[in-house]
Motif scaffolding. Structure first.
Motif, PDB file in Angstrom:
ATOM      1  N   LEU A   4       0.816  -1.213   0.000  1.00 29.06           N
ATOM      2  CA  LEU A   4       0.000   0.000   0.000  1.00 29.06           C
ATOM      3  C   LEU A   4       0.848   1.261   0.000  1.00 29.06           C
ATOM      4  CD1 LEU A   4      -2.847  -1.116   2.427  1.00 29.06           C
ATOM      5  CD2 LEU A   4      -2.918  -0.982  -0.072  1.00 29.06           C
ATOM      6  N   SER A   5       2.027   1.196   0.636  1.00 29.19           N
ATOM      7  CA  SER A   5       2.890   2.382   0.643  1.00 29.19           C
ATOM      8  C   SER A   5       3.405   2.681  -0.758  1.00 29.19           C
ATOM      9  CB  SER A   5       4.063   2.197   1.608  1.00 29.19           C
ATOM     10  OG  SER A   5       4.892   1.104   1.232  1.00 29.19           O
ATOM     11  N   PHE A   6       3.728   1.616  -1.537  1.00 30.55           N
ATOM     12  CA  PHE A   6       4.154   1.875  -2.912  1.00 30.55           C
ATOM     13  C   PHE A   6       3.009   2.440  -3.731  1.00 30.55           C
ATOM     14  CE2 PHE A   6       4.449   0.580  -7.366  1.00 30.55           C
ATOM     15  CZ  PHE A   6       5.573   1.314  -7.722  1.00 30.55           C
ATOM     16  N   LEU A   7       1.826   1.869  -3.569  1.00 36.33           N
ATOM     17  CA  LEU A   7       0.656   2.371  -4.295  1.00 36.33           C
ATOM     18  C   LEU A   7       0.435   3.848  -3.996  1.00 36.33           C
ATOM     19  CD1 LEU A   7      -2.054   2.344  -5.770  1.00 36.33           C
ATOM     20  CD2 LEU A   7      -3.058   1.233  -3.768  1.00 36.33           C
ATOM     21  N   ALA A   8       0.491   4.226  -2.731  1.00 35.11           N
ATOM     22  CA  ALA A   8       0.250   5.622  -2.347  1.00 35.11           C
ATOM     23  C   ALA A   8       1.340   6.539  -2.884  1.00 35.11           C
ATOM     24  CB  ALA A   8       0.158   5.726  -0.827  1.00 35.11           C
TER      25      ALA A   8
END
Length: 404
Positions: free
Chosen positions: A85-89
């Motif tokens: 999720l951190s990469f997506l954000a």
């Protein structure tokens, strides 16, 4: 043809997309990469990089932009979710900023799990006014269920809704397996779905043994090379090794690293498996030479409808090596090995079948094993040769961009 390649994983991590990027450049594309900070598979950020870093570097003439992310750490559901999720954000929020002023004809998403990273591709498509192509490497939400990562039916339904949203905002969906076409098409709406396989290695098949640091004993060496994880059915491989202990000329060599590395080490010691070797992880550049020295190459997967629809990328590498293959899996992967004539197959999670397949291959005359390897190599050149596939992909992207 200006292509923005979006992938959570990229060099110096060892993924097939590294080669695809290079081959696209050779095919005439101008490639830019948006990726995260390298930390796979060990879970720690590589030396010289920072989890909070935001910067760019060059990789063989390709501009690579990196955004921050939470490293995988030792694993676990919470840490993995934070990593994804951190990469997506960061790719969605900071990606457009770090790519400011740059124009692209196509955004090309390397759609490994989790496919949710393609949401950043949708954002970049809108901002850059480019075509969006998603190369689906894994089926979601099915893979979440089969791996046991998520079992809640309501959560799986929510993920399915997000995946449909992603698919229907792409301009083209490419799938790595023929078996992926129907399930992806069922969720894709009007978005076209086309088969596009993972390529093999760029190696010319003439690997030099001296270039490989992996030790192999004088024996019939059955080599598994790649991720040592939960879906590789390694417990079945160890059970077959137990059954083969009465054959002192056979070695099972498991080269690589993954979530089950420590478990494997413990099991080999507890079961006193004298015929199993765990040399560890080696650079991807060593793998062609290792395969050239193997007596046979092993690919295995767990049993399950989703895994049966997948062609593990190591199958293409094995075919390219010109060595006979033992395929302990179901479905599409086994079909490729069978159709190519490159080796022998048995059902997934069938230790008795795997034992028989290894003995069958060992007992063949060397010239018969050589013919299997040659047949696999020919099949690879016809269907998985990287340069040919890169040219095909470039033409498809150019055609798509021309309709913008």
């Amino acid at each position: 043809m200006k292509v923005l390649l979006l992938s959570q994983h990229f060099w110096p991590e060892s993924f097939r997309i590294n080669q695809v990027a290079r081959d696209l450049v050779r095919a005439g594309c101008e490639v830019t990469v948006l990726t995260g900070q390298p930390n796979y598979p060990e879970g720690a950020i590589y030396p010289g990089y920072s989890a909070a870093g935001l910067g760019c570097e060059d990789y063989e003439g390709i501009r690579v932009h990196r955004v921050p992310l939470v490293p995988r750490g030792a694993g676990g559901a919470v840490r993995l979710a934070a990593n994804y999720l951190s990469f997506l954000a960061m790719a969605s929020i900071l990606g457009p900023w770090t790519l400011r002023g740059q124009r692209f004809d196509a955004v090309f998403v390397y759609g490994t799990s989790p496919i949710l990273q393609a949401i950043a591709g949708v954002v970049l498509k809108w901002i850059k006014r480019a075509r969006l192509v998603v190369w689906v490497q894994d089926l979601w939400p099915e893979s979440l269920e089969v791996t046991g990562f998520v079992r809640n039916r309501h959560l799986l339904a929510m993920v399915g809704a997000v995946v449909r949203w992603i698919y229907r905002r792409a301009d083209l969906l490419l799938v790595q397996s023929h078996a992926f076409e129907a399930p992806v098409r069922a969720m894709a709406g009007a978005t076209p779905v086309e088969y596009f396989p993972n390529p093999g290695d760029s190696s010319d098949g003439q690997a030099v043994a001296a270039e490989c640091d992996v030790p192999l004993e004088p024996a019939f060496n059955v080599v598994f090379a790649g991720n040592l994880g939960t879906v590789q059915a390694l417990d079945t491989v160890l059970e077959a090794a137990e059954r083969l202990q009465a054959n002192p000329d056979i070695r099972i060599v498991l080269v690589g690293a993954g979530s089950r590395s420590e478990w494997l080490q413990q099991q080999v010691e507890q079961r006193n498996l004298r015929n199993v070797r765990l040399p560890g992880k080696f650079p991807a550049s060593s793998m062609p030479a290792l395969m050239e020295r193997a007596s046979a190459l092993l690919v295995s997967l767990a049993r399950g409808p989703i895994l049966a629809q997948t062609v593990p990328s190591k199958v293409q590498s094995y075919l390219a090596s010109g060595r006979p293959i033992i395929a302990a899996l179901d479905g599409e992967g086994a079909l490729v090995v069978s159709e190519s004539g490159a080796g022998v197959c048995c059902a997934a999670e069938d230790a008795a079948g795997l034992t028989s397949a290894i003995l069958q291959l060992r007992d063949l005359p060397p010239e018969d094993r050589a013919r299997m390897g040659e047949a696999g190599r020919r099949f690879y050149l016809q269907h998985f040769e990287p340069g040919m596939l890169a040219r095909r992909l470039t033409e498809r992207l150019a055609h798509l961009a021309a309709r913008r």
